[in-house]
Write an enzyme that holds these catalytic residues in place. Structure first.
Site, PDB file in Angstrom:
ATOM      1  N   GLU A  43       0.517  -1.434  -0.043  1.00 18.69           N
ATOM      2  CA  GLU A  43      -0.016   0.479  -0.040  1.00 18.69           C
ATOM      3  C   GLU A  43       1.225   0.693  -0.571  1.00 18.69           C
ATOM      4  OE1 GLU A  43      -3.165   2.803   0.087  1.00 18.69           O
ATOM      5  OE2 GLU A  43      -2.973   0.269  -0.059  1.00 18.69           O
ATOM      6  N   CYS A  77      -3.299  15.156   8.160  1.00 22.82           N
ATOM      7  CA  CYS A  77      -2.594  14.173   8.016  1.00 22.82           C
ATOM      8  C   CYS A  77      -3.068  13.226   7.882  1.00 22.82           C
ATOM      9  CB  CYS A  77      -0.827  14.525   7.668  1.00 22.82           C
ATOM     10  SG  CYS A  77      -0.206  14.427   9.549  1.00 22.82           S
TER      11      CYS A  77
END
Length: 123
Positions: A43, A77
């Site tokens: 990922e 974030c």
């Protein structure tokens, strides 16, 4: 890194490596795992998958998912960017998330009742 990641990837008893992180480190991990033909799942560049299993407190998990997705218009974030939900609870969990998301007020960022204000586009 050198103390944990590299030994795990090269260890003969490790049959598969799953890595979430940067493309640069993913390339290094893939190269190291290829020496012993390990299975690899990557990922790369993704972030903040929220994994929900059947034994989770679904109400708390749904609340966290909605908060993470909408807090600061999702521009954090650590904002939740995707959900990975066990199939046994998927319908119930997604229903709970939808119900909570429907209550999030979108509108004028200067209005105190607004939870999600200015966005990049109407879509």
């Amino acid at each position: 890194g050198a103390d944990v990641g590299a030994p795990m990837v090269s260890h003969p008893l490790v049959e598969m490596v799953s890595f979430t992180g940067s493309t640069r480190v993913g390339k290094m991990t893939m190269a190291a795992a290829s020496a012993s033909l390990k299975k690899v799942s990557m990922e790369l560049g993704g972030k903040n998958g929220q994994i929900v299993f059947p034994d989770a407190d679904l109400e708390a998990a749904a609340d966290a998912a909605v908060f993470g997705g909408f807090f600061n218009a999702g521009e954090c974030c650590n904002a939740g960017s995707r959900l990975i939900v066990h199939e046994a609870i998927a319908d119930d969990f997604l229903g709970a998330v939808k119900s909570l998301a429907d209550k999030v007020r979108v509108g004028d960022p200067l209005d105190d009742r607004t939870k999600v204000g200015a966005m990049i586009s109407a879509d």
